[in-house]
Structures are given as structure tokens and as C-alpha cells.
Write a protein that holds these residues in place. Structure first.
Motif, mmCIF file in Angstrom:
data_model
loop_
_atom_site.group_PDB
_atom_site.id
_atom_site.type_symbol
_atom_site.label_atom_id
_atom_site.label_comp_id
_atom_site.label_asym_id
_atom_site.label_seq_id
_atom_site.Cartn_x
_atom_site.Cartn_y
_atom_site.Cartn_z
ATOM 1 N N ILE A 171 41.699 -63.330 36.777
ATOM 2 C CA ILE A 171 42.356 -62.888 35.545
ATOM 3 C C ILE A 171 41.423 -61.898 34.839
ATOM 4 O O ILE A 171 40.254 -62.207 34.595
ATOM 5 C CB ILE A 171 42.643 -64.105 34.626
ATOM 6 C CG1 ILE A 171 43.370 -65.222 35.386
ATOM 7 C CG2 ILE A 171 43.404 -63.676 33.384
ATOM 8 C CD1 ILE A 171 44.695 -64.883 35.983
ATOM 9 N N ASP A 172 41.962 -60.723 34.516
ATOM 10 C CA ASP A 172 41.082 -59.686 33.960
ATOM 11 C C ASP A 172 40.468 -60.073 32.613
ATOM 12 O O ASP A 172 39.411 -59.587 32.253
ATOM 13 C CB ASP A 172 41.756 -58.313 33.908
ATOM 14 C CG ASP A 172 43.096 -58.297 33.204
ATOM 15 O OD1 ASP A 172 43.473 -59.304 32.578
ATOM 16 O OD2 ASP A 172 43.782 -57.256 33.293
ATOM 17 N N ASN A 173 41.070 -61.013 31.883
ATOM 18 C CA ASN A 173 40.538 -61.438 30.579
ATOM 19 C C ASN A 173 39.125 -61.997 30.686
ATOM 20 O O ASN A 173 38.328 -61.840 29.770
ATOM 21 C CB ASN A 173 41.425 -62.506 29.935
ATOM 22 C CG ASN A 173 42.818 -62.017 29.660
ATOM 23 O OD1 ASN A 173 43.518 -61.602 30.575
ATOM 24 N ND2 ASN A 173 43.235 -62.065 28.410
ATOM 25 N N TRP A 174 38.799 -62.700 31.781
ATOM 26 C CA TRP A 174 37.429 -63.219 31.882
ATOM 27 C C TRP A 174 36.528 -62.348 32.740
ATOM 28 O O TRP A 174 35.316 -62.491 32.683
ATOM 29 C CB TRP A 174 37.360 -64.675 32.304
ATOM 30 C CG TRP A 174 37.630 -65.015 33.735
ATOM 31 C CD1 TRP A 174 36.870 -64.718 34.833
ATOM 32 C CD2 TRP A 174 38.735 -65.758 34.221
ATOM 33 N NE1 TRP A 174 37.442 -65.228 35.967
ATOM 34 C CE2 TRP A 174 38.599 -65.880 35.618
ATOM 35 C CE3 TRP A 174 39.851 -66.341 33.612
ATOM 36 C CZ2 TRP A 174 39.515 -66.546 36.407
ATOM 37 C CZ3 TRP A 174 40.754 -67.013 34.403
ATOM 38 C CH2 TRP A 174 40.587 -67.103 35.775
ATOM 39 N N VAL A 175 37.087 -61.417 33.511
ATOM 40 C CA VAL A 175 36.238 -60.513 34.296
ATOM 41 C C VAL A 175 35.705 -59.381 33.410
ATOM 42 O O VAL A 175 34.520 -59.043 33.466
ATOM 43 C CB VAL A 175 37.007 -59.929 35.511
ATOM 44 C CG1 VAL A 175 36.114 -58.980 36.304
ATOM 45 C CG2 VAL A 175 37.522 -61.050 36.409
#
Length: 194
Positions: A113-117
């Protein structure tokens, strides 16, 4: 000719799968263990190729995060990245910094998920799996296709449609990166392991 560097995240730039690490960080070890026991049958079917990767991932993600306010989720993501720098492979980070110093274009293309990457990389564009949000809360569903396999190439083509206009160097470590590595001019498999 412009240079584009595409890095997978989990396993390539990190030493562990960040979905698992993020869930443990957000929910604690006990809840993590119980949640995975509940979906163990799906994970086995997925590993055997009888259940789609994205569907298993979405079911597990929904179990832990459905209904959470986006603001709370993003705060968890920021805290996770800040406290999990030890998961990053130093040689991978050096390769990103070198590419940025050359003024090349750098992407992280991840099924995570891009939110945590994204919080791990202030100056790099992240193309990850995006989550659906309704009325400020996570629905537990993915907004985009799971950024895995052919979808990694599709995301690259969406940003850089004219393949002849750039030299692509790709880095990956799993079968989810196979298509991206094949699409590149130069590809490196499991490159940052010491």
C-alpha cells in the motif's frame, strides 16, 4: 536519453515483507497472529496458486483496517516508516541516492500500500496498491489493481508511454517483479543482499 530507475520495495529494498510488519506494528503481535490464523487457509490456497494473490491480500487488509479513519491510518504509516528504517537494505538506499544524484527519474513500484511506502522516501515517486476511502474511512478494498506482476509494467507505461524515449533499469526479487525485469533494458534480481 533519459534514465528511469524502477525499484521493487518488499524484499528488494527491505529485508522483510512490510505488509506483515505493518500489521504487527499497527495491531500488536497477538491480534496479528489471530488474524492470520483466521485466513491461513486462504494464504495456503494463494501460495498453491488456487486463490488470487490480490484477493487474499485484500481480505487480510480489510480484516485489520476496514472502517479506520484515513487520518489515523496515515498517522500509523508515518510512525511505521519512522520506526522501521532498520528494514531497509543499505545498498538499495545507496543505489536510489546515486540515481537521484545523477538526476535520473526514480520510482518505487510496489504491491504494498503506497500510504506506508511513501513515508520511507521523501524524494521518490511511489506507485503502489492504492486503497479505497469513503467518507474519510477505509473501506477495506483496493482502489487500484494490486501492483504486482504485469500491473507493475502497466503503471510504468501509464507514466512513460513512449518506451523508446528512456533507458529503464529495474530491480526486483520475486515472481511479482518478473514482468518489470523483463520489460527493462537492464535488470537486477536480488541485487542488494550482502
Amino acid at each position: 536519453m533519459r534514465k528511469v530507475y524502477a525499484f521493487d520495495f518488499d524484499g528488494t529494498l527491505t529485508t522483510k515483507d512490510t505488509l506483515l510488519e505493518f500489521i504487527r506494528f499497527a495491531k500488536g503481535t497477538l491480534a496479528f497472529g489471530l488474524g492470520f490464523l483466521r485466513y491461513a487457509h486462504l494464504l495456503v490456497l494463494m501460495k498453491l496458486g488456487f486463490y488470487p494473490n490480490w484477493k487474499a491480500k485484500q481480505r487480510v487488509f480489510a480484516h485489520f483496517f476496514k472502517g479506520m479513519p484515513l487520518s489515523d491510518f496515515d498517522a500509523l504509516c508515518q510512525a511505521f516508516a519512522a520506526s522501521s528504517r532498520h528494514l531497509l537494505r543499505p545498498k538499495g538506499i545507496e543505489a536510489i541516492e546515486k540515481a537521484l544524484n545523477e538526476r535520473s527519474e526514480v520510482l518505487i513500484i510496489s504491491a504494498s500500500i503506497d500510504n506506508w511506502v511513501q513515508p520511507f522516501f521523501a524524494n521518490v515517486k511511489v506507485l503502489g496498491t492504492q486503497i479505497e476511502v469513503t467518507d474519510g474511512k477505509l473501506t477495506g478494498r483496493f482502489l487500484t489493481k494490486n501492483c504486482y506482476g504485469e500491473e507493475k509494467v502497466n503503471r510504468l507505461k501509464a507514466i512513460y508511454p513512449n518506451r523508446q524515449d528512456y533507458h529503464l533499469t529495474a530491480f526486483g526479487d520475486s515472481r511479482g517483479d518478473k514482468e518489470m525485469l523483463a520489460f527493462a533494458d537492464e535488470s537486477y534480481y536480488k541485487p542488494f543482499r550482502v
